[in-house]
Design a protein around this motif. Structure first.
Motif, short mmCIF file in Angstrom:
data_model
loop_
_atom_site.label_atom_id
_atom_site.label_comp_id
_atom_site.label_asym_id
_atom_site.label_seq_id
_atom_site.Cartn_x
_atom_site.Cartn_y
_atom_site.Cartn_z
N UNK A 26 -2.11 0.49 -3.42
CA UNK A 26 -1.73 -0.36 -2.27
C UNK A 26 -1.12 0.51 -1.17
N UNK A 27 -0.23 1.43 -1.57
CA UNK A 27 0.45 2.28 -0.59
C UNK A 27 -0.45 3.41 -0.08
N UNK A 28 -1.56 3.65 -0.77
CA UNK A 28 -2.52 4.64 -0.27
C UNK A 28 -3.36 4.04 0.85
N UNK A 29 -3.56 2.72 0.79
CA UNK A 29 -4.40 2.05 1.78
C UNK A 29 -3.58 1.54 2.97
N UNK A 30 -2.38 1.06 2.70
CA UNK A 30 -1.55 0.45 3.75
C UNK A 30 -0.19 1.13 3.84
N UNK A 31 0.41 1.11 5.03
CA UNK A 31 1.80 1.55 5.17
C UNK A 31 2.71 0.48 4.56
N UNK A 32 3.95 0.85 4.19
CA UNK A 32 4.86 -0.16 3.64
C UNK A 32 5.03 -1.37 4.56
N UNK A 33 5.15 -1.13 5.87
CA UNK A 33 5.31 -2.25 6.81
C UNK A 33 4.08 -3.14 6.82
N UNK A 34 2.88 -2.53 6.72
CA UNK A 34 1.65 -3.33 6.72
C UNK A 34 1.55 -4.17 5.45
#
Length: 200
Positions: free
Chosen positions: A88-96
């Motif tokens: 999940x964090x590889x695809x999206x930033x934490x805020x996203x």
């Protein structure tokens, strides 16, 4: 519990870095976006989360404590283990990620390999009330701005062992696929690595 490591980066790979701390080299599993910021021979600090299994001890590393906290929170949802949380964090930033969960944006969550529609709906249902504040940019969207991504991806590829020429070619090829909003840097880096993997 190993909450963080600080030391010299002595090696990097496609999914991990080796950080020497007090003469001991620790293998730390990292997402592409985190690896992109590391340089062999330079000192770094990684927020870390130690995942203990019957047959293994795995250290996951993050650029900051915010990403680590979200990694650990994601695993409290049913069906989410450390590898999926890191994906999940590889695809999206934490805020996203926070924005997608807060807004019930299952389409964004299903862009993560391994998360289907039902899994995305479960994440929203279980974590929406616990996800914390959502950062919103001036255009109403959370995420990475598009300005500096080519240089970030190029530096990451060189750091992973490709030549500057190969990195430039991969960045140019990825740039041609970007149409509309620019994806997060980790997504672009994964595309570049996939392209270079075919040419090796």
């Amino acid at each position: 519990m190993i909450a963080s490591v600080r030391g010299t980066v002595i090696a990097t790979g496609p999914d991990h870095a080796v950080v020497e701390v007090g003469g001991v080299g620790l293998a730390v599993q990292c997402a592409p976006g985190t690896l992109a910021e590391l340089r062999v021979g330079q000192e770094t600090r990684l927020a870390t989360s130690l995942v203990v299994r019957e047959d293994s001890l795995t250290l996951y590393g993050f650029a900051d404590d915010d990403a680590k906290a979200l990694f650990e929170l994601l695993q409290t949802a049913s069906g989410v283990g450390p590898r999926l949380a890191q994906a999940v964090l590889a695809v999206h930033t934490p805020d996203a990620v926070r924005k997608a969960i807060a807004n019930g944006d299952t389409a964004a969550l299903t862009r993560v390999p391994g998360i289907g529609k039902k899994g995305a709906e479960r994440l929203v249902l279980e974590l929406r009330d616990r996800i914390g504040p959502v950062a919103v940019g001036p255009d109403g969207a959370a995420g990475v701005t598009s300005g500096a991504w080519p240089e970030q991806v190029r530096q990451a590829l060189v750091g992973l062992g490709w030549t500057a020429g190969q990195a430039d070619q991969a960045v140019a090829a990825v740039a041609e696929t970007v149409d509309g909003p620019t994806p997060p840097v980790p997504v672009l880096l994964k595309q570049a690595i996939r392209l270079l993997g075919r040419t090796r």
